[in-house]
Design a protein around this motif. Structure first.
Motif, PDB file in Angstrom:
ATOM      1  N   ILE A 155     -32.647 -90.051  70.218  1.00 32.53           N
ATOM      2  CA  ILE A 155     -31.220 -89.601  69.873  1.00 32.53           C
ATOM      3  C   ILE A 155     -30.987 -88.234  69.083  1.00 32.53           C
ATOM      4  N   ALA A 156     -32.413 -88.044  68.343  1.00 39.02           N
ATOM      5  CA  ALA A 156     -32.278 -86.776  67.635  1.00 39.02           C
ATOM      6  C   ALA A 156     -32.415 -85.561  68.795  1.00 39.02           C
ATOM      7  N   GLY A 157     -33.465 -85.689  69.375  1.00 37.19           N
ATOM      8  CA  GLY A 157     -33.894 -84.830  70.531  1.00 37.19           C
ATOM      9  C   GLY A 157     -32.812 -84.615  71.258  1.00 37.19           C
ATOM     10  N   LEU A 158     -32.051 -85.837  71.938  1.00 37.50           N
ATOM     11  CA  LEU A 158     -31.007 -85.584  72.531  1.00 37.50           C
ATOM     12  C   LEU A 158     -29.774 -84.852  71.971  1.00 37.50           C
ATOM     13  N   GLN A 159     -29.665 -85.107  70.844  1.00 40.72           N
ATOM     14  CA  GLN A 159     -28.555 -84.436  70.157  1.00 40.72           C
ATOM     15  C   GLN A 159     -28.747 -83.054  70.172  1.00 40.72           C
ATOM     16  N   GLN A 160     -30.094 -82.521  69.641  1.00 37.40           N
ATOM     17  CA  GLN A 160     -30.148 -81.186  69.560  1.00 37.40           C
ATOM     18  C   GLN A 160     -29.845 -80.419  70.877  1.00 37.40           C
ATOM     19  N   ASN A 161     -30.646 -80.932  71.835  1.00 34.40           N
ATOM     20  CA  ASN A 161     -30.456 -80.221  73.041  1.00 34.40           C
ATOM     21  C   ASN A 161     -29.022 -80.262  73.455  1.00 34.40           C
ATOM     22  N   ALA A 162     -28.364 -81.268  73.240  1.00 32.71           N
ATOM     23  CA  ALA A 162     -26.956 -81.341  73.610  1.00 32.71           C
ATOM     24  C   ALA A 162     -26.170 -80.101  72.951  1.00 32.71           C
ATOM     25  N   PHE A 163     -26.548 -80.178  71.607  1.00 30.29           N
ATOM     26  CA  PHE A 163     -25.874 -78.968  70.941  1.00 30.29           C
ATOM     27  C   PHE A 163     -25.941 -77.515  71.262  1.00 30.29           C
ATOM     28  N   TYR A 164     -27.229 -77.291  71.830  1.00 30.02           N
ATOM     29  CA  TYR A 164     -27.550 -76.091  72.537  1.00 30.02           C
ATOM     30  C   TYR A 164     -26.831 -76.213  73.904  1.00 30.02           C
ATOM     31  N   MET A 165     -26.687 -77.097  74.337  1.00 29.78           N
ATOM     32  CA  MET A 165     -25.965 -77.216  75.780  1.00 29.78           C
ATOM     33  C   MET A 165     -24.576 -76.942  75.546  1.00 29.78           C
ATOM     34  N   HIS A 166     -23.973 -77.325  74.629  1.00 29.52           N
ATOM     35  CA  HIS A 166     -22.372 -77.076  74.393  1.00 29.52           C
ATOM     36  C   HIS A 166     -22.528 -75.528  74.301  1.00 29.52           C
ATOM     37  N   ARG A 167     -23.423 -75.103  73.313  1.00 26.73           N
ATOM     38  CA  ARG A 167     -23.024 -73.638  73.185  1.00 26.73           C
ATOM     39  C   ARG A 167     -23.197 -72.682  74.460  1.00 26.73           C
ATOM     40  N   ALA A 168     -24.109 -73.397  75.056  1.00 28.47           N
ATOM     41  CA  ALA A 168     -24.211 -72.680  76.574  1.00 28.47           C
ATOM     42  C   ALA A 168     -23.048 -72.748  77.381  1.00 28.47           C
TER      43      ALA A 168
ATOM     44  N   TYR B 206     -31.020 -76.591  79.023  1.00 29.78           N
ATOM     45  CA  TYR B 206     -30.875 -77.460  77.886  1.00 29.78           C
ATOM     46  C   TYR B 206     -30.273 -78.961  78.277  1.00 29.78           C
ATOM     47  N   SER B 207     -29.698 -78.880  79.514  1.00 32.30           N
ATOM     48  CA  SER B 207     -29.250 -80.187  79.600  1.00 32.30           C
ATOM     49  C   SER B 207     -30.448 -80.827  80.084  1.00 32.30           C
ATOM     50  N   ALA B 208     -31.284 -80.200  81.154  1.00 32.29           N
ATOM     51  CA  ALA B 208     -32.678 -80.871  81.407  1.00 32.29           C
ATOM     52  C   ALA B 208     -33.518 -81.255  80.219  1.00 32.29           C
TER      53      ALA B 208
ATOM     54  N   GLY C  19     -38.165 -79.039  86.932  1.00 26.89           N
ATOM     55  CA  GLY C  19     -39.733 -79.449  87.257  1.00 26.89           C
ATOM     56  C   GLY C  19     -39.916 -81.034  87.213  1.00 26.89           C
ATOM     57  N   ASN C  20     -39.043 -81.597  86.131  1.00 27.39           N
ATOM     58  CA  ASN C  20     -39.301 -82.866  85.962  1.00 27.39           C
ATOM     59  C   ASN C  20     -38.344 -83.728  86.551  1.00 27.39           C
ATOM     60  N   ILE C  21     -38.497 -84.821  87.202  1.00 23.77           N
ATOM     61  CA  ILE C  21     -37.936 -85.206  88.222  1.00 23.77           C
ATOM     62  C   ILE C  21     -36.656 -86.174  87.791  1.00 23.77           C
ATOM     63  N   LEU C  22     -36.885 -86.688  86.522  1.00 22.69           N
ATOM     64  CA  LEU C  22     -35.470 -87.680  86.073  1.00 22.69           C
ATOM     65  C   LEU C  22     -34.526 -86.632  85.651  1.00 22.69           C
ATOM     66  N   PRO C  23     -34.828 -85.528  84.757  1.00 21.15           N
ATOM     67  CA  PRO C  23     -33.659 -84.746  84.612  1.00 21.15           C
ATOM     68  C   PRO C  23     -33.182 -84.219  85.806  1.00 21.15           C
TER      69      PRO C  23
ATOM     70  N   LEU D 105     -29.177 -84.445  86.928  1.00 19.53           N
ATOM     71  CA  LEU D 105     -28.106 -83.164  87.296  1.00 19.53           C
ATOM     72  C   LEU D 105     -27.860 -83.395  88.708  1.00 19.53           C
ATOM     73  N   LEU D 106     -28.827 -83.769  89.538  1.00 19.28           N
ATOM     74  CA  LEU D 106     -28.446 -83.710  90.944  1.00 19.28           C
ATOM     75  C   LEU D 106     -27.203 -84.628  91.067  1.00 19.28           C
ATOM     76  N   CYS D 107     -27.279 -86.066  90.679  1.00 24.22           N
ATOM     77  CA  CYS D 107     -26.149 -86.687  90.798  1.00 24.22           C
ATOM     78  C   CYS D 107     -24.911 -86.185  90.077  1.00 24.22           C
TER      79      CYS D 107
END
Lengths: 300, 790
Positions: free
Chosen positions: B17-30, B42-44, B99-103, B107-109
């Motif tokens: 959750i922490a990792g997710l939130q951190q990247n979500a924060f940067y994503m929001h900024r972007a 960042y979303s990836a 590069g990673n399939i899950l992200p 994103l594709l969906c």
């Protein structure tokens, strides 16, 4: 001081200008010093025309025994440093021996220049094109100035472009069949394909598709091979079972590829491979490498 | 270990959750600065947290939900981005560079959803691409969540009929195709889950799997929500495809859950019209699948559907729902060799309920169901599984509840056969249920055949069954049971005496097998029931059947005699005596002197030989006296014999007071008010005098033994007898004798040796008051009393 200044400072400024310099496409080129500069882009059979401006340093007379411009195609092997090999060399005399007092402009033109090889900056090798202006002088060293430009050659879509289809496996352990829709791809192409699992007795964890570049230089015992992995693209996550098929869709545009070069002037080759890698739960890797041909499609 | 595991999981979840939130924060900024490249990056990275394998599905879900919320924001951003002029097609490609399939696929969906909304490409193409690409995730948990995400974002974008995404190229078929494919893939992943990981964690995995099942089932729900899925399409495409998947996955958990899902999410009407297909799949399921639950659910739904409106009933007939269900159940049982008995019974029980709801008029169907059930149960012996027996009880109770009428159930020829498979205890319970049903509904069982059938059903209560151990049986329970049988016997009635006689004979035949303990309970109602019949017949002037008929009051009495005789073996002499006396009275009413005499004889014999307890003797004797007094059928001789005997018995009682009372009671035998020929005043007086003597003797005995004469109650009682006969006009009872008796009592009461007894005083006082009262009445009676001085 003056002597020294004369020895290191060029007594004139030489500028090489292309006649269509404003409109011609410029591409970045990495220089020896590591910096990137924008240089004009040509292709084979194009006319390379322009002018050379020589402007002696204020108030100085410049004696010379001739001014010429050369168009050179060079292959430079890094392990054999300083040893250029010119595969193309065209010369135009710009001026007969004489003296220069003031700025003088010389038009030049190389028409329909044969430039079969593309510019290339590799790990062990460089292929480059330059325009080199030389002011020859008696007794003292010549004054030279060169201008890089980049050559890229476009290929029409190949008439034959078979798919790559292959069944591989380890007996009683893993049998797969994979298929790439084409064997030849242009630089902005997309690799489409599928992997069918015919037999799976090992627990795979994931599968990747790698794009690898193999640069080989020299020949015989002096062959140097350098392989780089340009892309690692995860295709599958988890453990498939028999009967599964996994789609492949890999866009090539994000990666810095060049066309495939085969035995350029007997000096080097650059080839591309698709490497399908499967990793099992114990981190053992199973892979199969297939060569693909990359070509440069004329962008319309 | 396990606790540590759970703790670790908490830790991993927190880290995720922490990792997710951190990247979500940067994503929001972007997103805020419209930086597409960073937003993608960042979303990836944020979505990379979902690549973990360390979380259980439950925890993974928590993580997924957070990512889901963030992706909504990203989707909005993509939509704005396209409005700003970014090509959706480029975006669609761009996200695939990851590069990673899950992200990449998440994103594709997400972009795919925007793509469909933009309508720049046919929805079906995008959907098809998405569902295809998702194959890259072969990890069950991650794959299921990804596909459930796909299902979620595409739900409102299916090219359904009437949807804005429906067009020339997009039809509802595509929508269905998409959902079906996603469903198929999800199910495969789900099924596969059980095989992955060490086998010692199998149980845990199964638990996790059931946590995930709704993700799979949701697809079926989506299918059912698609407007365009009409019956035709359901029949031709949806159901066959879903069933194919269900059957082929060969997984117990999945098959059970999905069959249930199918039954629950699609309309009943569809089920009815596709019964063939649906039922056809059942025998193909894994043998371990709890198919009975599935089919029961189906039948229950159909039953409710049938109950919902009468208009749908013709549909049931049209598709021959019953025979299809019945066949299918047969096949399922055949296919699942190891199916426990409970399964078999449950299935038939559901089928029975179904047919009772849908075809209440077709009793033959119900019988057929029971018949099939019997056939399947044969060679299984008695059923000892308690749950299975419960089901049989349910099965057997269903027709009773439905028809509220045991008579209908009796027509089901297979009904008793089914009961045979019950163990003895349950058989009894079932029999009790049947009886209660009869009681509740006041059902009249009116023919001997039915009675025969009924007793066959409840034979668990009627007699000891093989291997029945009564040791543990509670006395109260037994009494309760037998009382209910007794009540049942009273319910059997037919207006036609001949039929009634047959009924009685049938009942008798059955209860005679019941053994001594039961006869105690069952004989009296039978006897009384028979006596009722006798009185009915006696009411008719002539015997309508002629003397040689098998049926006549005499015959009935013979039967009664035999019936009561059975009680002697038990032995239950007191009961037998009472019944004999009842019979005698009935015979008396029928003017059958020999019969009545015979009954009395039997009663006397019993009294002499079997009844030895003095209290019982007293009671019996009073009964004999009472009955005999009312008999009018006897000739003088017979009567004499009987009264003489009775008087003799009276004098032989153990205790004096009892003797006294019996003797004065005997006085009545000689004086019957409405019979002129039995008014023997002299013998009445003899009896009373004898009683007085005994009372006297009793007092003396008491005096001798305890020093006090005891109470004078007996005298008061005798006085009352005197008064009675006096009033009735017995010439032997004189005023003088009464007068002297009163004086005697008065003297005794004043004597010191008499124990004062308030009750006796009161009794005597009220007797005197009565005399006074009669005196004051005046008229003939008053005159008669006048001379008595109290």
């Amino acid at each position: 001081m003056n002597f020294l200044k004369g020895a290191f400072w060029q007594p004139c400024n030489i500028t090489i200008l292309f006649s269509d310099g404003r409109t011609r496409k410029q591409v970045p080129l990495k220089k020896e010093n590591g910096q990137t500069a924008m240089v004009p882009l040509f292709q084979s059979q194009e006319n390379i025309a322009g002018e050379v401006v020589i402007e002696p340093v204020q108030g100085k007379k410049l004696d010379h025994i001739g001014v010429k411009i050369e168009l050179l195609g060079q292959i430079e092997l890094y392990f054999d440093r300083g040893n250029f090999y010119d595969f193309t060399s065209l010369v135009r005399e710009l001026d007969v021996p004489g003296e220069l007092y003031e700025k003088k402009t010389y038009p030049f033109e190389f028409s329909s220049v044969e430039m079969p090889h593309e510019s290339y900056n590799g790990v062990n090798i460089r292929l480059r094109y330059i325009l080199k202006v030389t002011i020859s002088r008696n007794f003292i060293s010549n004054i030279a100035e060169s201008q890089d430009f980049v050559v890229r050659n476009y290929t029409p879509p190949p008439s034959i472009n078979n798919s790559i289809k292959m069944e591989v496996g380890i007996e009683d352990c893993l049998h797969i069949e994979f298929e790439y829709s084409k064997s030849k791809y242009h630089l902005k192409d997309v690799i489409l394909g599928k992997i069918y699992f015919l037999l799976v007795r090992i627990k795979l964890k994931n599968m990747e598709l790698e794009i690898r570049r193999r640069e080989s230089t020299g020949s015989g015992p002096n062959t140097y091979v350098e392989t780089e992995t340009l892309a690692k693209f995860e295709l599958m996550d988890g453990t498939p079972v028999r009967g599964e098929s996994i789609p492949i869709r890999l866009f090539l545009s994000p990666y810095e590829l060049t066309p495939t070069y085969r035995n350029i002037n007997n000096k080097f080759s650059v080839k591309y491979y698709l490497n399908l890698v499967m990793v099992d739960e114990e981190d053992r890797r199973y892979f199969k490498q297939q060569e693909i041909t990359v070509y440069r499609l004329l962008e319309s | 270990m396990i606790a540590d595991g759970a703790e670790d999981e908490e830790k991993w979840l927190a880290a995720g959750i922490a990792g997710l939130q951190q990247n979500a924060f940067y994503m929001h900024r972007a997103l805020d600065s419209n930086n597409l490249r960073d937003a993608l990056k960042y979303s990836a990275q944020m979505l990379s947290e979902l690549r973990t394998s360390k979380l259980s599905p439950h925890k993974y879900y928590a993580l997924y939900m957070r990512a889901f919320d963030e992706l909504r924001k990203l989707e909005m951003f993509f939509r704005e981005e396209t409005r700003r002029g970014c090509s959706i097609i480029d975006l669609y490609e761009l996200v695939q560079h990851a590069g990673n399939i899950l992200p990449r696929l998440y994103l594709l969906c997400t972009v795919g959803s925007v793509y469909i909304k933009s309508k720049e490409a046919p929805a079906k193409d995008v959907l098809k691409d998405l569902v295809e690409m998702c194959r890259g995730i072969q990890n069950p948990v991650r794959g299921l969540f990804l596909r459930s995400y796909l299902s979620q974002v595409s739900r409102d974008k299916l090219p359904d009929i009437g949807s804005e995404y429906e067009g020339d190229a997009d039809t509802v078929t595509d929508a269905v195709e998409f959902v079906l494919q996603n469903f198929t893939e999800m199910n495969k992943l789900w099924v596969r889950m059980q095989h992955q990981g060490p086998s010692r964690e199998k149980e845990k995995r199964e638990k996790e799997r059931s946590e995930l099942r709704d993700l799979v089932g949701k697809n079926l729900h989506v299918l059912s929500q698609i407007e365009g899925v009409d019956l035709e399409m359901y029949k031709e495409t949806v159901l066959p495809r879903v069933l194919e998947q269900v059957v082929n996955c060969k997984d117990e958990l999945a098959q059970l859950y999905l069959m249930d899902c199918i039954i629950q999410v699609f309309p009943d009407e569809y089920h009815l019209q596709t019964l063939d297909i649906l039922l056809g799949a059942c025998p193909q399921l894994q043998p371990s699948v709890d198919i009975k639950t599935v089919l029961s659910q189906l039948m229950e739904r159909l039953s409710n559907y049938a109950a919902s409106s009468a208009e749908v009933l013709p549909e049931f007939l049209q598709v021959e729902a019953f025979s299809k269900l019945s066949n299918s159940i047969g096949k399922v049982i055949e296919a699942q060799v190891d199916m426990p008995v409970i399964g078999v019974v449950t299935l038939y029980s559901s089928l029975l309920k179904f047919t009772l709801h849908v075809h209440p008029d077709r009793l033959d169907y119900a019988d057929q169901v029971l018949g099939s059930c019997v056939k399947k149960l044969s060679n299984k012996g008695k059923i000892d599984d308690s749950r299975a027996t419960k089901q049989i009880v349910a099965l057997l109770s269903a027709p009773l509840e439905k028809y509220n009428d045991i008579v209908t159930a009796l027509k089901l020829s297979n009904y008793p056969h089914v009961m045979e498979y019950l163990d003895n205890a349950t058989n009894k319970v079932m029999a009790t249920v049947i009886i209660q049903s009869i009681m509740k509904n006041k059902t009249q069982i009116s023919t001997a055949d039915k009675v025969e059938a009924l007793f066959e059903l409840i034979k668990g209560l009627i007699k000891d069954l093989d291997g029945d151990l009564d040791d543990e049986l509670d006395e109260d329970d037994f009494a309760e049971e037998q009382n209910s049988v007794a009540r049942l016997i009273q319910m059997l009635y037919n207006d036609d005496p001949e039929e009634m006689f047959k009924i009685i004979s049938t009942v008798r035949k059955h209860i005679m097998t019941g053994g001594p303990k039961r006869l105690l309970f069952t004989t009296p109602p039978l006897v009384f029931s028979t006596l009722k019949l006798v009185r009915r017949v006696q009411g008719q002037d002539e015997n309508p059947f002629g003397d040689d008929s098998a049926f006549s009051p005499k015959k009935i009495f013979q039967l009664l005699n035999q019936t009561i005789e059975a009680l002697l073996i038990i032995p239950a002499p007191e009961l037998a005596l009472r019944l004999y006396l009842q019979c005698a009275e009935a015979a008396n009413d029928c003017d059958l002197e020999p019969v009545a005499y015979e009954f009395f004889t039997q009663a006397y014999i019993l009294y002499e030989e079997e009844i030895s307890d003095s209290k019982a003797q007293i009671t019996a004797l009073h009964l004999i006296i009472g009955t005999l007094q009312r008999m009018h059928v006897f000739g003088v001789e017979n009567r004499d014999t009987l009264t003489h005997k009775a008087t003799g018995y009276s004098a032989k009682l153990l205790k004096k007071p009892d003797q006294c009372r019996a003797v004065y009671a005997c006085a009545h035998l000689f004086w019957v008010d409405d019979q002129e020929n039995t008014k023997d005043g002299e013998r009445v007086l003899i009896c009373l005098k004898r009683a007085l003597r005994i009372a006297n003797a009793a007092q003396q005995m008491s005096n001798a033994a305890r020093g006090s004469t005891g109470s004078v109650t007996l005298f008061v009682e005798i006085l009352n007898k005197y008064l009675y006969f006096f009033e009735k006009g017995n010439p032997q009872i004189t005023v003088a004798s009464i007068q002297s008796l009163i004086e005697l009592i008065t003297n005794e009461m004043q004597s010191d040796s008499t124990t004062p007894d308030p009750a006796t005083d009161a009794f005597f006082a009220s007797t005197l008051r009565y005399i006074e009262f009669q005196k004051q009445k005046g008229g003939a009676v008053g005159e008669k009393y006048e001379p008595i001085k109290a």
